[in-house]
Design a protein around this motif. Structure first.
Motif, PDB file in Angstrom:
ATOM      1  N   LYS A  77      52.556  77.211 -64.541  1.00  0.00           N
ATOM      2  CA  LYS A  77      52.840  75.829 -64.105  1.00  0.00           C
ATOM      3  C   LYS A  77      51.557  74.997 -64.132  1.00  0.00           C
ATOM      4  CE  LYS A  77      54.171  73.185 -59.968  1.00  0.00           C
ATOM      5  NZ  LYS A  77      52.840  72.726 -59.547  1.00  0.00           N
ATOM      6  N   LEU A  78      50.474  75.559 -63.587  1.00  0.00           N
ATOM      7  CA  LEU A  78      49.187  74.863 -63.585  1.00  0.00           C
ATOM      8  C   LEU A  78      48.718  74.577 -65.010  1.00  0.00           C
ATOM      9  CD1 LEU A  78      46.521  73.897 -62.232  1.00  0.00           C
ATOM     10  CD2 LEU A  78      45.754  76.271 -62.283  1.00  0.00           C
ATOM     11  N   VAL A  79      48.856  75.561 -65.899  1.00  0.00           N
ATOM     12  CA  VAL A  79      48.420  75.399 -67.293  1.00  0.00           C
ATOM     13  C   VAL A  79      49.233  74.304 -67.986  1.00  0.00           C
ATOM     14  CG1 VAL A  79      48.307  76.544 -69.546  1.00  0.00           C
ATOM     15  CG2 VAL A  79      47.600  77.771 -67.482  1.00  0.00           C
ATOM     16  N   ALA A 316      39.969  67.804 -58.201  1.00  0.00           N
ATOM     17  CA  ALA A 316      40.469  68.228 -56.888  1.00  0.00           C
ATOM     18  C   ALA A 316      41.841  68.872 -57.010  1.00  0.00           C
ATOM     19  CB  ALA A 316      40.527  67.034 -55.932  1.00  0.00           C
ATOM     20  N   TYR A 317      42.719  68.267 -57.805  1.00  0.00           N
ATOM     21  CA  TYR A 317      44.065  68.838 -57.935  1.00  0.00           C
ATOM     22  C   TYR A 317      44.013  70.233 -58.545  1.00  0.00           C
ATOM     23  CZ  TYR A 317      48.715  69.968 -59.418  1.00  0.00           C
ATOM     24  OH  TYR A 317      49.892  70.648 -59.599  1.00  0.00           O
ATOM     25  N   MET A 318      43.214  70.402 -59.593  1.00  0.00           N
ATOM     26  CA  MET A 318      43.130  71.717 -60.241  1.00  0.00           C
ATOM     27  C   MET A 318      42.630  72.776 -59.256  1.00  0.00           C
ATOM     28  SD  MET A 318      44.200  71.317 -63.356  1.00  0.00           S
ATOM     29  CE  MET A 318      43.576  72.725 -64.262  1.00  0.00           C
ATOM     30  N   ARG A 319      41.617  72.420 -58.469  1.00  0.00           N
ATOM     31  CA  ARG A 319      41.068  73.368 -57.495  1.00  0.00           C
ATOM     32  C   ARG A 319      42.083  73.672 -56.382  1.00  0.00           C
ATOM     33  NH1 ARG A 319      35.693  74.782 -57.127  1.00  0.00           N
ATOM     34  NH2 ARG A 319      34.814  74.853 -59.219  1.00  0.00           N
ATOM     35  N   LEU A 320      42.781  72.655 -55.915  1.00  0.00           N
ATOM     36  CA  LEU A 320      43.778  72.869 -54.853  1.00  0.00           C
ATOM     37  C   LEU A 320      44.928  73.741 -55.348  1.00  0.00           C
ATOM     38  CD1 LEU A 320      43.941  69.293 -53.252  1.00  0.00           C
ATOM     39  CD2 LEU A 320      43.002  71.356 -52.201  1.00  0.00           C
ATOM     40  N   GLN A 321      45.327  73.527 -56.600  1.00  0.00           N
ATOM     41  CA  GLN A 321      46.408  74.337 -57.167  1.00  0.00           C
ATOM     42  C   GLN A 321      45.965  75.794 -57.309  1.00  0.00           C
ATOM     43  OE1 GLN A 321      49.791  73.031 -58.742  1.00  0.00           O
ATOM     44  NE2 GLN A 321      49.882  75.087 -57.877  1.00  0.00           N
ATOM     45  N   ILE A 325      47.620  79.120 -55.519  1.00  0.00           N
ATOM     46  CA  ILE A 325      48.003  80.358 -56.215  1.00  0.00           C
ATOM     47  C   ILE A 325      47.361  81.569 -55.537  1.00  0.00           C
ATOM     48  CG2 ILE A 325      47.790  81.627 -58.395  1.00  0.00           C
ATOM     49  CD1 ILE A 325      48.034  78.863 -59.809  1.00  0.00           C
ATOM     50  N   ARG A 326      46.100  81.426 -55.087  1.00  0.00           N
ATOM     51  CA  ARG A 326      45.458  82.524 -54.339  1.00  0.00           C
ATOM     52  C   ARG A 326      46.227  82.809 -53.043  1.00  0.00           C
ATOM     53  NH1 ARG A 326      40.501  80.212 -56.225  1.00  0.00           N
ATOM     54  NH2 ARG A 326      40.311  78.903 -54.377  1.00  0.00           N
ATOM     55  N   ASN A 327      46.678  81.737 -52.377  1.00  0.00           N
ATOM     56  CA  ASN A 327      47.467  81.916 -51.152  1.00  0.00           C
ATOM     57  C   ASN A 327      48.764  82.677 -51.434  1.00  0.00           C
ATOM     58  OD1 ASN A 327      45.605  80.498 -49.614  1.00  0.00           O
ATOM     59  ND2 ASN A 327      46.748  78.575 -49.655  1.00  0.00           N
ATOM     60  N   LEU A 328      49.453  82.282 -52.515  1.00  0.00           N
ATOM     61  CA  LEU A 328      50.715  82.933 -52.857  1.00  0.00           C
ATOM     62  C   LEU A 328      50.494  84.401 -53.228  1.00  0.00           C
ATOM     63  CD1 LEU A 328      52.440  80.078 -54.905  1.00  0.00           C
ATOM     64  CD2 LEU A 328      53.165  80.970 -52.682  1.00  0.00           C
ATOM     65  N   MET A 329      49.384  84.667 -53.917  1.00  0.00           N
ATOM     66  CA  MET A 329      49.076  86.051 -54.281  1.00  0.00           C
ATOM     67  C   MET A 329      48.837  86.883 -53.015  1.00  0.00           C
ATOM     68  SD  MET A 329      46.259  87.575 -56.939  1.00  0.00           S
ATOM     69  CE  MET A 329      44.827  86.905 -56.106  1.00  0.00           C
ATOM     70  N   TRP A 330      48.104  86.323 -52.055  1.00  0.00           N
ATOM     71  CA  TRP A 330      47.821  87.047 -50.819  1.00  0.00           C
ATOM     72  C   TRP A 330      49.114  87.336 -50.040  1.00  0.00           C
ATOM     73  CZ3 TRP A 330      43.912  89.554 -48.445  1.00  0.00           C
ATOM     74  CH2 TRP A 330      44.044  89.805 -47.080  1.00  0.00           C
ATOM     75  N   ILE A 331      49.948  86.292 -49.901  1.00  0.00           N
ATOM     76  CA  ILE A 331      51.215  86.454 -49.178  1.00  0.00           C
ATOM     77  C   ILE A 331      52.092  87.506 -49.865  1.00  0.00           C
ATOM     78  CG2 ILE A 331      53.373  85.303 -48.520  1.00  0.00           C
ATOM     79  CD1 ILE A 331      51.724  82.700 -48.238  1.00  0.00           C
ATOM     80  N   SER A 332      52.185  87.418 -51.184  1.00  0.00           N
ATOM     81  CA  SER A 332      53.019  88.363 -51.941  1.00  0.00           C
ATOM     82  C   SER A 332      52.521  89.795 -51.791  1.00  0.00           C
ATOM     83  CB  SER A 332      53.052  87.967 -53.423  1.00  0.00           C
ATOM     84  OG  SER A 332      53.588  86.675 -53.585  1.00  0.00           O
ATOM     85  N   GLU A 333      51.200  89.978 -51.839  1.00  0.00           N
ATOM     86  CA  GLU A 333      50.634  91.333 -51.691  1.00  0.00           C
ATOM     87  C   GLU A 333      50.899  91.885 -50.288  1.00  0.00           C
ATOM     88  OE1 GLU A 333      49.493  93.540 -53.545  1.00  0.00           O
ATOM     89  OE2 GLU A 333      49.033  92.560 -55.418  1.00  0.00           O
ATOM     90  N   CYS A 334      50.745  91.028 -49.275  1.00  0.00           N
ATOM     91  CA  CYS A 334      50.982  91.482 -47.902  1.00  0.00           C
ATOM     92  C   CYS A 334      52.447  91.890 -47.706  1.00  0.00           C
ATOM     93  CB  CYS A 334      50.608  90.379 -46.903  1.00  0.00           C
ATOM     94  SG  CYS A 334      48.828  90.134 -46.717  1.00  0.00           S
ATOM     95  N   VAL A 335      53.358  91.099 -48.288  1.00  0.00           N
ATOM     96  CA  VAL A 335      54.787  91.421 -48.176  1.00  0.00           C
ATOM     97  C   VAL A 335      55.096  92.706 -48.949  1.00  0.00           C
ATOM     98  CG1 VAL A 335      57.112  90.658 -48.836  1.00  0.00           C
ATOM     99  CG2 VAL A 335      55.528  89.034 -47.770  1.00  0.00           C
TER     100      VAL A 335
END
Length: 351
Positions: A77-79, A316-321, A325-335
């Motif tokens: 999506k980011l790409v 800023a948008y690219m960095r925030l996105q 994605i890092r947040n989603l990866m962390w949440i997914s790994e924890c789950v």
């Protein structure tokens, strides 16, 4: 008001600024993160994300899902958004957008070279490369035995070529030399990007130079901490620091002689903006340093959207996105690993 940007900016940049602000409104909110933290399986995460901008990218993914699949589709999506903006951009915005990808190119080069050194399969490594950092001859990186060959055979025709002037040696590639190469390339890249933004002038120059200065200071601290207890000399360490930023030059002199994390902390507490960051950490605690730096960076990136008629919103948008994605990866790994008790440790909230 910095000048006359508001009179002419919208001629070429108005449409894309509106687009990127629209993209920004699609970033996940605190409510979204709270809901994601309640998920029991990766399919639950997919179900929640189906109501967001990620929905169309995940809808055709079959169960059972893997964390890597979620990260890959979110990155796609980011790409796609980046390529749409680049296709519509004119000079100097198109050059500015290209600069944003050079960091990913450096990371990809280091990934391929390190993987080859450890006899990993090249095709497997290419799958792990970031899509924004790909270039035509990247697969041939595997044949290089030293920095000189790396430059002559592969990188001479890429945007990274000017940054290799300080890296070209005949030494064989090993883990230490590769890490020095990464940081030398990042130093040259950040200094070049900083100079380019300076030339743009106006609000873009002021905001971007502050963001890049923070990135340069963050890298100086990380380099110092990672090099403690290694063979890297103080002079070699100092050469890896960027020649700008709040810490330049006196903070760099102090960091170069640090022997442990508490000495690094003492140096950084001399600078009020960083004093607040290190106040969040206990003495001797360096594990959470990345997170507190990310939190500070997110605050600064969000503030760029408070002004108009400048290019920093794209950066800023690219960095925030990427942070999202890092947040989603962390949440997914924890789950996936049934470690939900740690799920809040790695999340950096954006809004």
């Amino acid at each position: 008001m910095y000048g006359f940007e508001s009179l002419t900016f919208n001629v070429h940049g108005g449409y894309l600024e509106a687009i990127v602000r629209g993209y920004r409104s699609g970033l996940l909110t605190v409510v979204d993160y709270n809901n994601l933290c309640q998920c029991e399986t990766l399919d639950d995460i997919k179900l929640h994300l189906s109501a967001t901008d990620y929905g169309s990218y995940l809808q055709n993914e079959p169960s059972p899902l893997r964390t890597a699949t979620i990260v890959e589709r979110c990155t796609q999506k980011l790409v796609d958004e980046y390529r749409h903006m680049l296709a519509q951009a004119t000079q100097p915005l198109s050059t500015f957008l290209e600069y944003i990808t050079y960091g990913h190119m450096i990371d990809n080069v280091v990934l391929i070279v390190t993987g080859t050194l450890h006899e990993r399969d090249v095709h497997e490594l290419l799958e792990k490369c970031h899509p924004l950092g790909m270039f035509d001859s990247i697969a041939t990186l595997a044949v290089a035995q030293n920095m000189r060959e790396l430059y002559r055979l592969v990188l001479v025709d890429t945007p990274l070529a000017p940054y290799f002037s300080e890296c070209i040696t005949s030494e064989d590639l090993d883990d230490m030399n590769i890490e020095i190469m990464r940081n030398t390339l990042y130093k040259a890249y950040l200094e070049d990007f900083y100079t380019f933004c300076k030339k743009l002038g106006g609000a873009t120059s002021e905001i971007m130079c502050d963001l890049l200065a923070f990135e340069a200071d963050r890298r100086a601290v990380i380099i110092t901490i990672n090099s403690i207890g290694t063979e890297l000399t103080r002079d070699d360490r100092r050469k890896l620091y960027s020649n700008f930023g709040l810490l330049y030059p006196y903070g760099h002199e102090d960091l170069a002689v640090c022997e442990d994390f508490d000495q690094v902390r003492a140096v950084m507490e001399k600078y009020p903006p960083y004093q607040a960051i290190f106040a969040k950490l206990s003495y001797g605690e360096s594990q959470m340093l990345d997170k507190v730096f990310y939190e500070e960076e997110v605050k600064q990136l969000c503030l760029t959207f408070e002004q108009q008629f400048h290019y920093a919103v794209f950066f800023a948008y690219m960095r925030l996105q990427e942070q999202e994605i890092r947040n989603l990866m962390w949440i997914s790994e924890c789950v996936a690993q049934n470690q939900k008790s740690r799920i809040n440790d790695g999340i950096v909230s954006i809004f």
